[in-house]
Design an enzyme around this catalytic site. Structure first.
Site, PDB file in Angstrom:
ATOM      1  N   HIS B  57      -5.816 -21.310 -12.009  1.00 27.92           N
ATOM      2  CA  HIS B  57      -4.680 -20.422 -12.214  1.00 27.92           C
ATOM      3  C   HIS B  57      -4.876 -19.085 -11.498  1.00 27.92           C
ATOM      4  O   HIS B  57      -3.951 -18.557 -10.900  1.00 27.92           O
ATOM      5  CB  HIS B  57      -4.481 -20.209 -13.721  1.00 27.92           C
ATOM      6  CG  HIS B  57      -3.290 -19.376 -14.061  1.00 27.92           C
ATOM      7  ND1 HIS B  57      -2.035 -19.911 -14.206  1.00 27.92           N
ATOM      8  CD2 HIS B  57      -3.169 -18.050 -14.268  1.00 27.92           C
ATOM      9  CE1 HIS B  57      -1.189 -18.944 -14.504  1.00 27.92           C
ATOM     10  NE2 HIS B  57      -1.848 -17.800 -14.554  1.00 27.92           N
ATOM     11  N   HIS B 106       4.836 -20.446 -16.971  1.00 27.10           N
ATOM     12  CA  HIS B 106       4.143 -20.396 -18.249  1.00 27.10           C
ATOM     13  C   HIS B 106       4.322 -21.749 -18.926  1.00 27.10           C
ATOM     14  O   HIS B 106       4.697 -21.847 -20.091  1.00 27.10           O
ATOM     15  CB  HIS B 106       4.663 -19.243 -19.124  1.00 27.10           C
ATOM     16  CG  HIS B 106       3.558 -18.359 -19.606  1.00 27.10           C
ATOM     17  ND1 HIS B 106       3.527 -17.781 -20.833  1.00 27.10           N
ATOM     18  CD2 HIS B 106       2.405 -17.981 -18.998  1.00 27.10           C
ATOM     19  CE1 HIS B 106       2.418 -17.064 -20.958  1.00 27.10           C
ATOM     20  NE2 HIS B 106       1.732 -17.165 -19.865  1.00 27.10           N
TER      21      HIS B 106
END
Lengths: 226, 757
Positions: B57, B106
């Site tokens: 990420h 998200h």
């Protein structure tokens, strides 16, 4: 009408304060920023308590804002006749201060709702609605999560009997308000609480209509005549 | 109970200690690399920092080698003020105004805890925009869920929508667009992307760097708690397995009220000129903020971790470094300005603490209880993470999928069957009205929303005096990307570009959120590589640079990956928003003009999806030259005020486009299938580079001349009716298709409330 000074209070979490100031300006008045932590109204001629989520709506909508320093002179001035308009969260705050009766509770369908809402102006005898015709229908944005107006039956009857229901929802009751009530006034008519947002309907470019402008021109006209 | 803290001294004297690097998501060779860099074993705090910062990420380790193309293929443009690599790119929109925008995912947190996952997705992207020095002015959410009637969609969607509304509404940011797409491929892997746009004057641009030895490092905003620990390494960088341990503790909890205070406080300190460098705290928390600030600045920083305000006093230093508690920012402030900075924080009731200072040692040193627990070169943490050339290969099934063209699917051949098909598509979850969702979002706050959903793009006024504004749209058809990821990414860009142009804006720049399955699967990696190559090539050709974006991998459960979903956001500029073009039919007697060329292109279409549950063949052909020409027509028509409405044609084709234009203002139209054209193809094909405009009789000549000048085919296909009139399609096989608006509205609006209300 220029020179009329209309205060707009900013609490932590106020959101529509810029919009309220813009609406005052579009109507021809001079907006004056008021700060929650200052117990000073800066000699304004009227006050708008704007929408938003003051203090995050934590505890209960408006419950913390009523204790802000600015509210002390505001309540005293309102009781003395200063025109005060509470929009959405501002309406909730006015109920918490007991300048207006009743309370606003969670929408009956439990969702936040944003829609262009048709209203009927029921009373033009207030400081904020004198520019309208009685029975006039207007469309302004409505956006709230806790906009259901409630009060005991005796209070509701008294509001109706004294002509203090300022605006009523038409076509759709968007939040479960008792008797479709969208806004009310105090007995003197200087303090008005309104769940829909007239300040978002003052420019053709950004609003569904310009129907909301009447609230702001009413106050300026009233101040000139006073 | 006291716990021994692992210090740098300990690490040097006890090299043999076994460390839980695998549990923190690091591979053995990555762990060895850390030991090589430090020439000793890392302390447990250092291990925590490297593990979060080297996660997929944060480090983009699998995607970096491909993402370089966005920089290498940047088109010639003078619009880009800040490019890829900062918190968000910044674009010049003229008159001294700059706009920053970015979209982020998200996805995983929203699957685990839909409300908080979606809410903190908004919070995170808003802080990215804020940290550039901009005032956030609008948000939008590209969302994807499993089949609309699947139980997991029922679990996830209401919470996601409530979370976006609950956070965004309370922040006072209008939600002006986005997407809601249903497809079984997203079951168990919903995509919750969030876009934010912010505006500022050129001189207000700020960057994340810790410059000036002796300057102070201030952490301000919410106190640090135990939420979201390892969110990026554990949650966003692994797949979900059935029966695995619950990952809820890794999801952050949001406080939009604090974020609102943080916005106002941050803008005030920036405008007062009190800040040398600024960084938001998002994924990887303090580890990320300190290492990135130091790495971008003088190269050194000394931090006293004991000074971090804590919500939970039992947190260990490792947890403090990894916590992803929301609503925090980090600023670098000159010592002579610190009192003024802290005074503004106090005015907004925002906690602030000086946690360290900038040094010239080239090391990030962190101490805890007087002992050194981190001593690393910050660049090795923030920027020099591992880079992988993951193997990729065209999937074995790709040829078969492309060979399965939709030509064999039964098509309607009568007016009655077309009518049924239109109504069925209108009511299908992907095309149905999204009002049930969007009415839970405030689109009015700030008073500058000129257009919002369901319009083609959100349009926001930036300058109240001049009317200068921006338009933004996000798009992606995952089915097209599955059929051909190279073309699919280009089609996503083309649609967003077209949507922005339809409102009258000049498309200027691009952001993206690349949602894919596991990069460890060569099939997925091929999809990713193809999509990036396609998007970079198309951005070059359209002259719209990529300003930044986000990659989300591991969107898969077990072996099944989602459709490749490269969501593309395009930002355009409108010189005067008063001239914007809305989408709805308005004036009785206006002519309806179809722009562009329609071919028999039904592969991956809504028709094939809804009516036949079919996915195969090749997606509609990409013609970026035609897109560019169409956009020039649409923006010029808006500037000259010669069209009364414009709407892009995409999902569902012309039929759906006309329905949307009719329902917008409750005004119908009569539209004919051109003589000799195939009615079905005319109405349902999803050929690209097309739009419908309406124009008054007097202006028709000007519009046709404009289209001819740009080489865009233009055909008058019908006329707008009076308010409340039916939508009528003529020349449809054996007759006319009459669609009363009430019936269309019922079909369009009943679907989502019936599913989720």
């Amino acid at each position: 009408m220029s020179g009329m000074r209309v205060g707009v209070i900013t609490f932590p979490g106020s959101l529509d304060d810029r919009d309220a100031a813009r609406a005052v300006r579009v109507a021809g008045g001079d907006p004056v920023a008021l700060w929650h932590a200052e117990a000073d109204l800066h000699a304004v001629d009227a006050v708008v308590i704007p929408g938003g989520f003051s203090y995050g709506d934590y505890l209960r909508c408006g419950a913390i804002a009523r204790f802000a320093p600015v509210m002390e002179p505001l309540v005293a001035a309102a009781e003395g006749g200063l025109p005060v308009l509470g929009i959405c969260n501002g309406f909730q705050i006015l109920c918490e201060t007991h300048l207006l009766p009743g309370a606003l509770v969670r929408n009956d369908h439990l969702h936040f709702i944003c829609r262009d809402q048709r209203l009927r102006i029921e009373s033009t005898d207030t400081a904020w609605t004198s520019s309208y015709d009685r029975g006039q229908e207007i469309v302004v944005p409505l956006k709230n999560g806790e906009g259901g107006y409630v009060a005991d039956e005796a209070t509701l009857d008294r509001l109706e009997g004294e002509g203090r229901v300022v605006a009523r929802y038409l076509e759709v009751n968007p939040n479960g308000s008792r008797r479709d009530i969208a806004g009310i006034a105090n007995a003197r008519g200087n303090v008005v609480g309104l769940m829909p947002h007239p300040e978002h309907a003052v420019e053709e470019l950004t609003g569904p209509t310009t129907d909301g402008l009447g609230f702001f021109t009413s106050i300026l006209k009233g101040l000139v005549e006073a | 109970m006291t716990r021994h803290t692992d210090t740098v001294t300990d690490a040097s004297t006890t090299p043999e200690v076994e460390q839980p690097y695998a549990e923190l998501g690091l591979k053995p060779d990555e762990y060895q690399r850390i030991r090589d860099i430090l020439e000793r074993r890392p302390t447990s705090a250092e291990l925590a920092m490297y593990s979060v910062m080297w996660s997929e990420h944060c480090s983009y380790k699998s995607s970096k080698v491909h993402l370089r193309q966005f920089g290498d293929k940047t088109p010639d443009t003078d619009a880009l003020l800040v490019g890829i690599g900062e918190n968000a790119g910044v674009v010049d929109i003229g008159d001294g105004w700059a706009v920053t925008f970015k979209v982020e995912s998200h996805n995983h947190p929203s699957y685990v805890e839909p409300y908080q996952g979606a809410a903190t997705g908004i919070g995170g992207i808003v802080r990215d925009i804020l940290s550039m020095g901009a005032r956030p002015v609008a948000v939008m959410d590209p969302l994807r869920f499993g089949a609309a009637d699947h139980p997991d969609t029922h679990r996830v969607l209401p919470g996601v929508v409530a979370g976006i509304g609950g956070y965004g509404n309370c922040l006072g940011l209008p939600n002006v667009g986005g997407e809601i797409v249903f497809d079984p491929s997203y079951q168990g892997n919903p995509l919750v992307n969030a876009l934010c746009v912010g505006t500022m004057r050129h001189e207000d641009i700020h960057l994340a760097s810790a410059k000036g030895v002796g300057n102070l490092v201030v952490l301000y905003g919410a106190k640090t708690g135990g939420d979201g620990i390892g969110g990026v390494s554990v949650l966003a960088s692994e797949t979900f397995e059935d029966g695995g341990p619950a990952k809820r503790p890794a999801v952050q909890v949001g406080d939009p009220f604090m974020e609102k205070l943080l916005i106002e406080c941050t803008l005030e300190v920036l405008h007062a000129g009190l800040v040398e460098g600024i960084q938001d705290l998002g994924g990887a928390g303090i580890s990320c903020a300190t290492s990135e600030l130091a790495s971008n600045g003088e190269g050194g920083m000394h931090v006293v971790l004991d000074r971090v305000p804590l919500r939970d006093r039992t947190l260990t230093p490792e947890e403090i470094l990894m916590s992803e508690s929301q609503e925090r920012m980090c600023a670098v402030v000159r010592p002579d300005r610190i009192d003024a900075f802290l005074a503004i924080c106090a005015r907004w009731d925002v906690d602030a603490a000086v946690i360290g200072e900038v040094t010239d040692t080239g090391r990030l040193v962190i101490e805890w209880h007087g002992e050194t627990i981190v001593d690393v070169p910050p660049r090795t943490v923030a920027h020099d993470g591992p880079v992988y050339e993951r193997p990729y290969a065209r999937p074995a099934w790709q040829d078969e999928l492309q060979a399965d063209a939709p030509e064999h699917l039964a098509r309607p051949t009568s007016a009655g069957a077309v009518r049924d098909t239109v109504l069925r598509l209108v009511a299908s979850p992907n095309l149905a009205s999204k009002t049930w969702v969007t009415s839970q979002y405030d689109r009015y706050v700030l008073g500058n929303t000129v257009l919002a959903q369901p319009e083609d793009a959100g349009v926001i006024r930036v300058d109240e005096e001049s009317g200068r504004g921006v338009a933004i749209s996000t798009d992606c058809n995952g089915r097209f990307a599955k059929l051909d990821p190279y073309a699919g990414a280009q089609l996503a860009l083309a649609e967003a570009y077209r949507n922005v142009a339809a409102t009258g804006a000049r498309p200027l720049a691009v952001t993206n959120c690349l949602n894919f399955g596991s990069p460890e699967d060569p099939d997925v990696m091929w999809q990713f590589a193809e999509a990036v190559r396609g998007l970079a090539d198309a951005c070059l050709e359209l002259g719209t640079p990529v300003t930044g974006g986000n990659v989300s991998f591991y969107n898969q459960t077990g072996d099944v990956a989602i459709h490749p979903t490269p969501v593309v956001g395009v930002l355009g500029v409108v010189d005067d928003v008063a001239r914007r073009t809305p989408m709805g039919f308005r004036h009785d007697g206006d002519l309806v003009v179809a722009l562009g060329e329609t071919r028999d292109e039904l592969a991956g279409s809504e028709w094939a999806h809804v009516v036949h549950d079919h996915l195969g063949g090749l997606p509609p052909s990409v013609d970026l030259g035609a897109e560019r020409a169409l956009a020039e027509v649409l923006t010029a028509a808006s500037r000259d005020g010669i069209v009364t409405a414009a709407h892009d044609l995409s999902d569902g084709g012309l039929a759906q486009g006309l329905v949307e234009m009719a329902l917008r203002n409750g005004v119908g139209a009569e539209v004919g299938v051109p003589p000799g054209a195939d009615p079905f193809v005319t109405l349902f094909s999803e050929s690209t580079a097309r739009a419908v405009v309406t124009v008054s009789q007097e202006r028709l000549g000007a519009v046709l001349a404009l289209a001819a000048h740009h080489g865009v085919p233009a055909t008058v296909v019908g006329a707008v009716g009076e308010a409340g009139s039916d939508l009528v399609l003529t020349g449809v096989y054996d007759g006319d298709v009459v669609l009363p608006l009430a019936q269309l509205r019922e079909a369009a609006e009943a679907t989502l409330p019936a599913l989720f209300g």
